[in-house]
Design an enzyme around this catalytic site. Sequence first.
Site, mmCIF file in Angstrom:
data_model
loop_
_atom_site.group_PDB
_atom_site.id
_atom_site.type_symbol
_atom_site.label_atom_id
_atom_site.label_comp_id
_atom_site.label_asym_id
_atom_site.label_seq_id
_atom_site.Cartn_x
_atom_site.Cartn_y
_atom_site.Cartn_z
ATOM 1 N N GLY A 240 32.295 33.298 55.691
ATOM 2 C CA GLY A 240 32.384 33.734 54.294
ATOM 3 C C GLY A 240 31.850 35.143 54.106
ATOM 4 C CB SER B 140 40.512 38.392 53.034
ATOM 5 O OG SER B 140 40.712 37.190 53.710
ATOM 6 C CB ALA C 126 36.154 43.578 55.830
ATOM 7 C CG ASP D 197 35.317 40.140 47.765
ATOM 8 O OD1 ASP D 197 35.651 40.829 46.774
ATOM 9 O OD2 ASP D 197 35.847 39.060 48.035
HETATM 10 O O1 PMV Z 1 32.297 32.859 48.503
HETATM 11 P P1 PMV Z 1 32.117 34.330 48.479
HETATM 12 O O2 PMV Z 1 31.049 34.814 49.424
HETATM 13 O O3 PMV Z 1 33.386 35.076 48.651
HETATM 14 O O4 PMV Z 1 31.546 34.687 47.032
HETATM 15 C C1 PMV Z 1 32.190 34.348 45.845
HETATM 16 C C2 PMV Z 1 31.434 34.891 44.673
HETATM 17 C C3 PMV Z 1 31.986 34.482 43.316
HETATM 18 O O5 PMV Z 1 31.182 35.123 42.333
HETATM 19 C C4 PMV Z 1 31.877 32.983 43.120
HETATM 20 C C5 PMV Z 1 33.434 34.915 43.131
HETATM 21 C C6 PMV Z 1 33.645 36.392 42.929
HETATM 22 O O6 PMV Z 1 34.756 36.860 43.203
HETATM 23 O O7 PMV Z 1 32.735 37.095 42.470
#
Ligand code: PMV
Length: 310
Positions: free
Chosen positions: A88, A92, A94, A135
């Site tokens: 996690g 994707s 990156a 992300d």
């Molecule tokens: O599951 P991860 O590490 O991709 O994190 C998701 C974080 C959320 O806030 C739940 C979704 C988002 O896009 O911010």
Amino acid sequence: MKINASAPGKLMLFGEHAVVYNRPCIVTAVSSRIYVSVEKTSGRFLIDAPQVKDLRFVEETVKMFKNRYQVGNGLTIQTHSDFSHQYGFGSSSAVTVALISALAKTYQLYLSKKEIFNLGYKIALEVQGVGSGFDIAAATFGGVLYFVTGGKEIKPIKTEKSLPLVVGYSGVKADTPKIVKRLKLKIKSQRSKSQLTIQKIFNLIEKIVLAAKLEITNRNWKKLGELMNENHRLLQKLDVSTKKLDKMCQAALKAGAYGAKLSGAGGGDCMIALVEDNKREDVKKAIESVGGQIIKVNNNAEGVVILNDD
Ligand code: PMV
């Protein structure tokens, strides 16, 4: 000429879920990276990306480039990765960001970091339908970031070194879009009282994020650890944690961590613990003793880079 780019994975530090609903979060780029190479060829379009979980991110990126910049067809795209997409860490995102940078360089387009982010976020939404874009921001800008939904604010948080984190993988792959959609449905379908409860939780999470931003700069680990614990309790209230993640966090705290919380959507993936140097080994062992896997990774890493820049 082959153009090589790399972009980092990420770990959510504070504010997950609330950040989907117009609140801020804090994310760090990690030292595990994805590498992408792009080469112009005559005619054929080839993707060699065995570790990419969802090739739509690559395909959508190329499609968007073709539509926007009228670039040619012949391309060979290859990727490799420092880490498993199971953790996690945002492989994707990156891949998408590294590919945008490599394509821009290949076609001699100058894209600012904000433009790379905007394009990457559009692609992520196209493929996944949900997400705050945190992300994509981590992969693009790197470092430790204060981030508001959709990139309304993206600010580096000054911290000289990395944060003293221990990262534990729960052994379960989380399905982030599914969990985000489930919470969205819950907010929509529940009566106004429960809706209010969730909004209140998001407001409390926002306060934690603002306080954490300050304590990261102050390097006040004791305070920051308390904020992590509070954030984890609120995520438990949102019903996104798991028994395994809770156990791993408790084990870390018992072994002397300042704080611990799940990182990301919940339902699996990783937890993080903030730990003083002299307690690191104890905390690692404690997490392992309840079935967690320690992931060796550093944080506050550099954002996307072109590796063979001239
Ligand atoms: O599951 P991860 O590490 O991709 O994190 C998701 C974080 C959320 O806030 C739940 C979704 C988002 O896009 O911010």
